[in-house]
Write an enzyme that holds these catalytic residues in place. Structure first.
Site, PDB file in Angstrom:
ATOM      1  N   LEU A  47      15.729 -21.233  15.276  1.00 51.75           N
ATOM      2  CA  LEU A  47      16.316 -20.757  16.334  1.00 51.75           C
ATOM      3  C   LEU A  47      17.599 -19.963  16.073  1.00 51.75           C
ATOM      4  O   LEU A  47      17.658 -19.074  16.738  1.00 51.75           O
ATOM      5  CB  LEU A  47      16.704 -21.968  17.163  1.00 51.75           C
ATOM      6  CG  LEU A  47      15.652 -22.553  17.928  1.00 51.75           C
ATOM      7  CD1 LEU A  47      16.127 -24.037  18.990  1.00 51.75           C
ATOM      8  CD2 LEU A  47      14.746 -21.886  18.821  1.00 51.75           C
ATOM      9  N   ALA A 107      11.121  -6.988  10.206  1.00 52.59           N
ATOM     10  CA  ALA A 107      10.430  -5.971  10.680  1.00 52.59           C
ATOM     11  C   ALA A 107      10.291  -6.575  12.146  1.00 52.59           C
ATOM     12  O   ALA A 107      10.023  -5.597  13.123  1.00 52.59           O
ATOM     13  CB  ALA A 107       8.940  -6.427  10.291  1.00 52.59           C
ATOM     14  N   ALA A 124      11.404 -13.414  13.543  1.00 54.06           N
ATOM     15  CA  ALA A 124      12.793 -12.716  13.675  1.00 54.06           C
ATOM     16  C   ALA A 124      13.366 -12.287  12.565  1.00 54.06           C
ATOM     17  O   ALA A 124      14.529 -12.072  12.283  1.00 54.06           O
ATOM     18  CB  ALA A 124      13.680 -14.086  14.380  1.00 54.06           C
ATOM     19  N   LYS A 154      15.405  -6.222   3.831  1.00 52.56           N
ATOM     20  CA  LYS A 154      15.946  -5.140   4.789  1.00 52.56           C
ATOM     21  C   LYS A 154      17.246  -5.367   5.298  1.00 52.56           C
ATOM     22  O   LYS A 154      17.929  -4.467   5.638  1.00 52.56           O
ATOM     23  CB  LYS A 154      14.964  -5.316   5.867  1.00 52.56           C
ATOM     24  CG  LYS A 154      13.314  -4.731   5.683  1.00 52.56           C
ATOM     25  CD  LYS A 154      12.496  -4.744   6.696  1.00 52.56           C
ATOM     26  CE  LYS A 154      11.079  -4.323   6.255  1.00 52.56           C
ATOM     27  NZ  LYS A 154      10.288  -4.134   7.523  1.00 52.56           N
ATOM     28  N   ASP A 183      10.349   1.204  10.901  1.00 51.13           N
ATOM     29  CA  ASP A 183       9.406   0.250  11.461  1.00 51.13           C
ATOM     30  C   ASP A 183       8.986   0.227  12.918  1.00 51.13           C
ATOM     31  O   ASP A 183       7.910   0.034  13.385  1.00 51.13           O
ATOM     32  CB  ASP A 183      10.056  -1.101  11.050  1.00 51.13           C
ATOM     33  CG  ASP A 183       9.587  -1.536   9.609  1.00 51.13           C
ATOM     34  OD1 ASP A 183       8.730  -1.213   9.081  1.00 51.13           O
ATOM     35  OD2 ASP A 183      10.743  -2.411   9.109  1.00 51.13           O
ATOM     36  N   LEU A 234       0.742  -1.227   0.031  1.00 48.86           N
ATOM     37  CA  LEU A 234       0.084  -0.090   0.072  1.00 48.86           C
ATOM     38  C   LEU A 234       0.986   1.138  -0.134  1.00 48.86           C
ATOM     39  O   LEU A 234       0.279   2.248  -0.295  1.00 48.86           O
ATOM     40  CB  LEU A 234      -0.904  -0.032   1.203  1.00 48.86           C
ATOM     41  CG  LEU A 234      -1.964  -1.193   1.292  1.00 48.86           C
ATOM     42  CD1 LEU A 234      -2.900  -0.941   2.453  1.00 48.86           C
ATOM     43  CD2 LEU A 234      -2.766  -1.037   0.064  1.00 48.86           C
ATOM     44  N   SER A 235       2.163   1.054   0.041  1.00 48.46           N
ATOM     45  CA  SER A 235       3.149   2.246   0.172  1.00 48.46           C
ATOM     46  C   SER A 235       2.801   3.317  -1.098  1.00 48.46           C
ATOM     47  O   SER A 235       2.819   4.445  -0.876  1.00 48.46           O
ATOM     48  CB  SER A 235       4.523   2.012   0.444  1.00 48.46           C
ATOM     49  OG  SER A 235       4.814   1.322   1.586  1.00 48.46           O
TER      50      SER A 235
END
Length: 277
Positions: free
Chosen positions: A163, A141, A138, A75, A111, A24-25
């Site tokens: 993990l 974001a 993890a 990211k 974020d 939606l950005s």
């Protein structure tokens, strides 16, 4: 709303991710550009792989675009490719904003800001200082969100299938973050956040009444996770509130000015075809 004119002097920015068609950005930023009569465009980019994303960053260094929002799965790569990084980006070793100037790249992360603003908007009575927060996931974001929660004084419990990835996040963020199995993570938590792209299977009988439940996903707005939480009478926070919360600092970084006033939630709900409930 004023007509949106784009000329040869237009400022160009965008969002990079894979997939990115759902984002939606572009709706948000182009609405702001139009509302402010700003000569600019915000476009989606879907690099095929890490090499494609690196090529896109090289285009920014070359002056072809002036900034990018970055979403999964790029990211952490965005942070690694930057020449400079803000404290928010360094805290989590990930970035959702890259800005380009004079051949250099700066990384930032909004974020965490978005998460905290979303909580303040939809769960204003929630107090997390000194309280436990469960983070499901993890990834990038989750890293940014966990970093903001730690700064706000929360104890963050990471629940993640991998993990190694969860333990790396905990090691980066310090003693306020620990990895836990789902069986014991929810006990006494003030907040549970889903940062997974795939909807988790959660036994809501383990979640204490009064716990706030948030999903970072915003399409659909009412995810199965939030729907199940609401059915148990739990307070919920949707991903749209986080998206809106992080959008303003992104716009300011990418277009070098604050966004004009605009009712984004109404605009986005109409685009999604969903009612505000």
């Amino acid at each position: 709303m004023s007509a949106h004119r784009i000329t040869g002097a237009a400022q160009v920015a965008g969002i990079a991710g894979r997939p990115v068609a759902h984002s939606l950005s572009p709706i948000i930023h182009n609405a702001w550009l139009a509302a402010g009569g700003i000569d600019g465009a915000y476009v989606p980019f879907a690099p095929a792989d890490a090499a494609g994303f690196e090529a896109l960053v090289a285009a920014g260094r070359a002056g072809l675009i002036q900034g990018l929002n970055v979403t999964a799965p790029f990211k952490e790569q965005a942070f690694a490719l930057a020449d400079e990084a803000t404290p928010a980006a360094r805290l989590t070793a990930s970035a959702n904003i890259l800005t380009f100037q004079d051949g250099r790249v700066q990384a930032d992360s909004s974020d965490g800001i978005g998460l905290m603003r979303g909580l303040k908007d939809q769960a204003p009575d929630l107090k997390i200082k000194g309280r436990a927060v469960v983070m499901l996931g993890a990834g990038g974001a989750a890293r940014a969100g966990a970093g903001a929660l730690v700064e706000a004084g929360a104890e963050v419990r990471i629940v993640n299938r991998s993990l190694d990835r969860a333990e790396a996040l905990a090691a980066d963020l310090g003693p306020s973050v620990r990895v836990m199995a789902a069986d014991g993570a929810f006990e006494g938590a003030a907040l549970v956040i889903n940062a997974l792209s795939v909807q988790p299977a959660v036994d809501f009988d383990r979640i204490t009444p009064g716990t706030v439940v948030m999903d970072m996903t915003y399409k659909p707005l009412w995810t199965p996770f939030l729907t199940a939480a609401r059915a148990r009478g739990l307070k919920t926070v949707d991903g749209l509130s986080m998206l809106i919360g992080q959008a303003a600092p992104s716009f300011e970084a990418l277009f070098r000015r604050p966004p004009p006033p605009l009712d984004l939630r109404t605009l986005l709900l109409a685009h999604l075809g969903e009612a505000a409930t």
